[in-house]
Design a protein around this motif. Structure first.
Motif, PDB file in Angstrom:
ATOM      1  N   GLN A  27       0.973  -1.106  -0.038  1.00  0.00           N
ATOM      2  CA  GLN A  27      -0.026  -0.121  -0.082  1.00  0.00           C
ATOM      3  C   GLN A  27       0.936   1.259   0.079  1.00  0.00           C
ATOM      4  N   ARG A  76      -7.056   4.886   4.492  1.00  0.00           N
ATOM      5  CA  ARG A  76      -7.261   3.749   5.020  1.00  0.00           C
ATOM      6  C   ARG A  76      -7.014   3.719   6.477  1.00  0.00           C
ATOM      7  N   THR A 104      -2.007   6.043   5.257  1.00  0.00           N
ATOM      8  CA  THR A 104      -2.113   4.773   4.456  1.00  0.00           C
ATOM      9  C   THR A 104      -3.248   4.915   3.569  1.00  0.00           C
TER      10      THR A 104
END
Lengths: 109, 136
Positions: free
Chosen positions: B75, B119, B135
Motif C-alpha cells: 500500500q 485507510r 496509508t
C-alpha cells in the motif's frame, strides 16, 4: 478557480464556479462571492459542474457565504456537482445545510 | 518498506502545489487513478495546511518533509514530518457534521476528512518531530 456570471432575473442569480477551491484559492472565492451577494437576489444558484476539487478551506467559504445569504433572508442552492466534490459535501454533512440539486433547472424552481 | 520519492520544502502555503505534485506522481506510478487521486490530494492538503498554519508559530518558520513509501502490504504510505510544536491530529474531536447552518463550525473538519478518506492514519512524536502517516 473562476466564477462565471450566467445571468439573473428579478428573483434569481445563476453563477458557475470552475476549477479548484483549495486553501490557496478559497480566500479569493470568498471575496468575489461576498461582492456578488452584497447586491444579491433572493435566490443564488451555483452551477458546480465544472468544479473539480474542493477542500475544507472551500467548505469554510461556502459556510461563510451561506450564513451571509441566510442573514439577508436569501437562499443559495448548489447544483450539478461532480462525484468527488459531492463526496466531500456528503462526508462533511454540508449537503444537509446547503441545498444540493441534480440540475440547474431543478435548482431554479 | 520501499521509499518511492521524498521532498523537503519550507512550510508555507505557496509550496502546496509542489508537495501535491510529488505525491500525485508517486500515486500514479503505483497505479492509483481517478477519484482516489483527488482523495489523496484532499487528505494531504488538509494535513499540510494544518502544519503551514500552526506548526511554526515563530517568524523563523520551518520545513516539512514528505515521503512516499510502499509498505509491506503493497500500500502507498505518505509520511509527513515537521519539527514544529507537538500536535497530534488524532487528538482532535470529530466535528458535529449534523449541526444546522447556524450552529455549524468548521473546526476539525479537515482532520475529519483525512480520517474518512485514508485507510489509516497514525501519529508519532519522536526527536522533536511530528510524524503523520497516511496509508492510502
Amino acid at each position: 478557480m473562476q466564477i462565471i456570471d450566467k445571468g439573473m432575473d428579478n428573483e434569481s442569480h445563476l453563477l458557475a464556479v470552475s476549477g479548484r477551491i483549495d486553501a490557496m484559492s478559497a480566500p479569493e472565492f470568498e471575496k468575489q462571492m461576498s461582492e456578488i451577494i452584497d447586491h444579491g437576489k433572493q435566490l443564488l444558484v451555483i452551477d458546480m459542474s465544472q468544479l473539480e476539487y474542493i477542500s475544507s478551506a472551500g467548505l469554510r467559504s461556502f459556510l461563510v457565504i451561506a450564513k451571509k445569504i441566510k442573514a439577508a433572508s436569501g437562499q443559495m442552492k448548489l447544483c450539478a456537482m461532480q462525484d468527488p466534490v459531492k463526496e466531500v459535501f456528503e462526508i462533511s454533512g454540508f449537503d444537509a445545510i446547503i441545498p444540493v440539486c441534480k440540475t440547474v433547472t431543478e435548482a431554479m424552481v | 518498506m520501499r521509499l518511492i520519492d521524498h521532498i523537503t520544502l519550507p512550510a508555507v502555503l505557496t509550496n502546496l502545489p509542489k508537495f501535491l505534485d510529488m505525491v500525485i506522481q508517486a500515486a500514479a506510478s503505483h497505479g492509483i487513478k481517478g477519484k482516489r487521486i483527488m482523495e489523496i490530494e484532499l487528505a494531504l492538503e488538509e494535513a499540510l495546511v494544518n502544519i503551514f498554519n500552526y506548526a511554526y508559530p515563530d517568524d523563523a518558520g520551518g520545513d516539512v518533509t514528505l515521503r512516499c513509501l510502499i509498505n509491506n502490504d503493497g500500500q502507498l504510505q505518505i509520511e509527513i514530518e515537521d519539527q514544529g510544536r507537538a500536535f497530534d491530529v488524532l487528538s482532535v474531536a470529530d466535528p458535529d457534521v449534523t449541526a444546522d447552518l447556524n450552529d455549524r463550525d468548521i473546526g476539525g473538519l479537515g482532520i475529519f476528512l483525512i480520517k474518512k478518506l485514508m485507510r489509516s492514519v497514525s501519529y508519532h512524536r519522536r526527536d522533536h518531530k511530528n510524524i503523520l502517516r497516511l496509508t492510502v
